[in-house]
Design an enzyme around this catalytic site. Structure first.
Site, PDB file in Angstrom:
ATOM      1  N   SER A  84      32.999  45.345  45.916  1.00  0.00           N
ATOM      2  CA  SER A  84      32.482  44.329  46.837  1.00  0.00           C
ATOM      3  C   SER A  84      31.827  45.010  48.025  1.00  0.00           C
ATOM      4  CB  SER A  84      33.613  43.404  47.326  1.00  0.00           C
ATOM      5  OG  SER A  84      34.565  44.145  48.086  1.00  0.00           O
ATOM      6  N   GLY A 114      35.989  51.873  46.313  1.00  0.00           N
ATOM      7  CA  GLY A 114      35.813  50.532  46.856  1.00  0.00           C
ATOM      8  C   GLY A 114      34.490  49.926  46.440  1.00  0.00           C
ATOM      9  N   TYR A 156      43.132  50.725  62.752  1.00  0.00           N
ATOM     10  CA  TYR A 156      41.886  50.838  61.989  1.00  0.00           C
ATOM     11  C   TYR A 156      40.987  51.915  62.582  1.00  0.00           C
ATOM     12  CZ  TYR A 156      37.463  49.716  59.743  1.00  0.00           C
ATOM     13  OH  TYR A 156      36.292  49.809  59.036  1.00  0.00           O
ATOM     14  N   ILE A 209      29.774  46.795  50.945  1.00  0.00           N
ATOM     15  CA  ILE A 209      28.910  47.965  50.984  1.00  0.00           C
ATOM     16  C   ILE A 209      29.119  48.843  49.756  1.00  0.00           C
ATOM     17  CG2 ILE A 209      28.500  50.144  52.220  1.00  0.00           C
ATOM     18  CD1 ILE A 209      28.957  48.582  54.821  1.00  0.00           C
ATOM     19  N   SER A 260      32.918  54.406  60.792  1.00  0.00           N
ATOM     20  CA  SER A 260      32.606  53.284  61.676  1.00  0.00           C
ATOM     21  C   SER A 260      32.411  53.802  63.097  1.00  0.00           C
ATOM     22  CB  SER A 260      33.740  52.259  61.655  1.00  0.00           C
ATOM     23  OG  SER A 260      33.613  51.334  62.722  1.00  0.00           O
TER      24      SER A 260
END
Length: 269
Positions: A18, A15, A172, A20, A147
């Protein structure tokens, strides 16, 4: 935060096109690391590499663009094969790629709930397949970008795809808890880090103000430094090591998650 030299390190960032992920790749490259930039498509990955190559102090030869759509597990396998052949010694894998859960329950072609697959199962599979490269030399490590929402989650063991009861926030959070639990797997030394709430593509889901992505990335990059000693399964809230949710530290959950993930990815690992 002090600048440290990473010129001897090879790091794969998932990833990396874009948010982080891109900032992590940029900061690693500035510090001299060879950076493998993963994007969903070839064009995305090459465009990110092009932007990074224009950064002061970054040599284009440090950057290698790689692509795989994590909604297709066969593409994850192909990515791992390319990395093992081209970079048989991999020092760090940064499992960063993530998607916000969609409004409606969505399955991939592999039959998995899309958030669980992109945010966790793809990284599980990639980590397992890259184990030989990560353990070629001492000091190989995995950094899972998780997270703090993992604290609100539970893994629905009998219904991980949440077919019976779907909530995008719960889906999520479950993916982030799974990623945090997976850091305690003993095969490769790994940690998880909550980089803070940052202004990325995931932010609109939570309607919160965020810090710049570069600030979050700095906490990820620090954990890539071999001078920073880590303990397998450790969890960091930005720069501070703290206890994760109790569920993330239970040996039974680590074993149970490995069994579930192995079944869902078809034992490819």
């Amino acid at each position: 935060m002090s600048v440290f030299d990473l010129s001897s390190r090879t790091v794969l960032v998932t990833g990396a096109t874009s948010g982080i992920g891109f900032e992590t790749a940029r900061q690693l490259a500035v510090r001299g690391a060879t950076v493998l930039l993963h994007g969903r498509t070839t064009d995305d990955a090459q465009a990110a590499a092009g932007r990074l190559a224009a950064t002061d102090g970054v040599d284009a030869d440090q950057l290698h663009a790689l692509d795989a759509d994590f909604t297709h597990l066969e593409e994850v396998e192909a990515l791992a094969r390319r990395v093992v052949v081209q970079h048989p010694r991999l020092d760090v894998l940064v499992n960063n790629a993530a998607t916000a859960a969609p409004e409606r329950h969505t399955l991939t072609d592999d039959g998995n709930e899309i958030t669980f697959q992109v945010n966790f199962l793809a990284h599980y599979l990639l980590t397992c397949l890259l184990e030989p490269a990560l353990t070629t030399a001492p000091g190989g490590r995995v950094v899972n970008v998780s997270s703090s929402l993992h604290r609100t989650a539970s893994i629905q063991w009998s219904d991980p795809h949440r077919a019976r009861r779907y909530s995008r926030l719960a889906a999520y959070a479950q993916s982030q808890l799974a990623l945090t639990v997976f850091a305690a797997d003993p095969r490769v030394t790994a940690v998880s880090v909550h980089p803070g709430i940052c202004t990325t593509g995931l932010l609109p889901l939570y309607a919160l103000d965020g810090s710049p992505a570069a600030a979050g990335a700095a906490h990820v990059v620090r954990l890539c430094d071999p001078a920073v000693e880590i303990v397998n399964g450790a969890y960091y809230d930005r720069a501070q090591r703290v206890d994760p949710a109790p569920a993330a530290t239970e040996d039974r959950n680590v074993r149970r998650l490995n069994k579930l993930a192995g079944q869902l990815v078809g034992h490819r690992g």
